[in-house]
Design a protein around this motif. Sequence first.
Motif, PDB file in Angstrom:
ATOM      1  N   LEU A  56      38.947  36.058  41.852  1.00  0.00           N
ATOM      2  CA  LEU A  56      39.542  35.395  40.698  1.00  0.00           C
ATOM      3  C   LEU A  56      41.038  35.279  40.982  1.00  0.00           C
ATOM      4  O   LEU A  56      41.723  36.288  41.147  1.00  0.00           O
ATOM      5  N   ILE A  57      41.508  34.038  41.078  1.00  0.00           N
ATOM      6  CA  ILE A  57      42.930  33.779  41.295  1.00  0.00           C
ATOM      7  C   ILE A  57      43.508  33.341  39.962  1.00  0.00           C
ATOM      8  O   ILE A  57      43.028  32.367  39.356  1.00  0.00           O
ATOM      9  N   VAL A  58      44.526  34.059  39.502  1.00  0.00           N
ATOM     10  CA  VAL A  58      45.131  33.770  38.206  1.00  0.00           C
ATOM     11  C   VAL A  58      46.645  33.747  38.345  1.00  0.00           C
ATOM     12  O   VAL A  58      47.215  34.428  39.182  1.00  0.00           O
ATOM     13  N   VAL A  59      47.263  32.917  37.516  1.00  0.00           N
ATOM     14  CA  VAL A  59      48.722  32.877  37.481  1.00  0.00           C
ATOM     15  C   VAL A  59      49.170  33.721  36.298  1.00  0.00           C
ATOM     16  O   VAL A  59      48.720  33.507  35.169  1.00  0.00           O
ATOM     17  N   GLY A  60      50.024  34.684  36.547  1.00  0.00           N
ATOM     18  CA  GLY A  60      50.558  35.544  35.501  1.00  0.00           C
ATOM     19  C   GLY A  60      49.860  36.885  35.438  1.00  0.00           C
ATOM     20  O   GLY A  60      48.718  37.032  35.865  1.00  0.00           O
ATOM     21  N   LYS A  61      50.579  37.830  34.917  1.00  0.00           N
ATOM     22  CA  LYS A  61      50.053  39.183  34.729  1.00  0.00           C
ATOM     23  C   LYS A  61      49.715  39.388  33.261  1.00  0.00           C
ATOM     24  O   LYS A  61      50.312  38.769  32.387  1.00  0.00           O
ATOM     25  N   LEU A  62      48.768  40.272  33.032  1.00  0.00           N
ATOM     26  CA  LEU A  62      48.411  40.623  31.658  1.00  0.00           C
ATOM     27  C   LEU A  62      49.360  41.707  31.179  1.00  0.00           C
ATOM     28  O   LEU A  62      49.412  42.784  31.764  1.00  0.00           O
ATOM     29  N   LYS A  63      50.084  41.426  30.133  1.00  0.00           N
ATOM     30  CA  LYS A  63      51.056  42.397  29.623  1.00  0.00           C
ATOM     31  C   LYS A  63      50.433  43.336  28.590  1.00  0.00           C
ATOM     32  O   LYS A  63      50.736  44.514  28.555  1.00  0.00           O
ATOM     33  N   GLU A  64      49.559  42.809  27.766  1.00  0.00           N
ATOM     34  CA  GLU A  64      48.981  43.620  26.697  1.00  0.00           C
ATOM     35  C   GLU A  64      47.768  44.393  27.197  1.00  0.00           C
ATOM     36  O   GLU A  64      46.937  43.883  27.949  1.00  0.00           O
ATOM     37  N   ARG A  65      47.673  45.632  26.744  1.00  0.00           N
ATOM     38  CA  ARG A  65      46.584  46.513  27.173  1.00  0.00           C
ATOM     39  C   ARG A  65      45.204  45.968  26.813  1.00  0.00           C
ATOM     40  O   ARG A  65      44.265  46.093  27.593  1.00  0.00           O
ATOM     41  N   TYR A  66      45.062  45.347  25.659  1.00  0.00           N
ATOM     42  CA  TYR A  66      43.736  44.878  25.243  1.00  0.00           C
ATOM     43  C   TYR A  66      43.205  43.796  26.188  1.00  0.00           C
ATOM     44  O   TYR A  66      42.003  43.726  26.439  1.00  0.00           O
ATOM     45  N   TRP A  67      44.072  42.942  26.747  1.00  0.00           N
ATOM     46  CA  TRP A  67      43.611  41.961  27.729  1.00  0.00           C
ATOM     47  C   TRP A  67      43.193  42.681  29.011  1.00  0.00           C
ATOM     48  O   TRP A  67      42.147  42.358  29.604  1.00  0.00           O
ATOM     49  N   ARG A  68      43.996  43.631  29.451  1.00  0.00           N
ATOM     50  CA  ARG A  68      43.670  44.373  30.671  1.00  0.00           C
ATOM     51  C   ARG A  68      42.359  45.128  30.505  1.00  0.00           C
ATOM     52  O   ARG A  68      41.531  45.156  31.421  1.00  0.00           O
ATOM     53  N   ASP A  69      42.161  45.749  29.329  1.00  0.00           N
ATOM     54  CA  ASP A  69      40.928  46.500  29.078  1.00  0.00           C
ATOM     55  C   ASP A  69      39.705  45.583  29.090  1.00  0.00           C
ATOM     56  O   ASP A  69      38.661  45.936  29.644  1.00  0.00           O
ATOM     57  N   ALA A  70      39.826  44.414  28.466  1.00  0.00           N
ATOM     58  CA  ALA A  70      38.703  43.466  28.436  1.00  0.00           C
ATOM     59  C   ALA A  70      38.358  43.013  29.851  1.00  0.00           C
ATOM     60  O   ALA A  70      37.178  42.993  30.240  1.00  0.00           O
ATOM     61  N   CYS A  71      39.363  42.664  30.635  1.00  0.00           N
ATOM     62  CA  CYS A  71      39.121  42.242  32.014  1.00  0.00           C
ATOM     63  C   CYS A  71      38.516  43.377  32.832  1.00  0.00           C
ATOM     64  O   CYS A  71      37.569  43.161  33.600  1.00  0.00           O
TER      65      CYS A  71
END
Length: 156
Positions: free
Chosen positions: A5-20
Amino acid sequence: MHITLIVVGKLKERYWRDACAEYIKRLSAVAKITLLELPDIDSARVGGVGCAIQKECDHIVSVLPDNAYRVLCDIQGTLVSSEEIAELISSQQVQGHSHFVFIVGGSYGVNEQVKQAVDARISLGRITLPHNLARVVVLEQLYRAHRIIAGAPYHK
């Protein structure tokens, strides 16, 4: 199977990181998962949106593996269902592909350079999703596709 998975940008919020992380954990039971987070470019620092898009897209193209089936998530792509994503993966596996790359561009989108470098362009819907949410949706749909291919009840 290998999924990148190639994505532009980092996840800043924990809830996005946890879901991923949850979907990556689920997918890792059936595939090798690689996540490539590319930096998003601040348009104000590089001379405008066009320059930012070009820099992000140059970076995307530079990391695309040659031997993979490459799919761009693009609002202008073919509108697909979960079953159609599963069929895409399954049919490409039959044709000998074992490495799949899914690309989620930055907030400005991608240019023709990226669109020409992929094998397929799919739309997750006609709505605009924040790319943080799009990343979660792509991972969930990949997990769902594997469950559909396996004949498991998750997709119902």
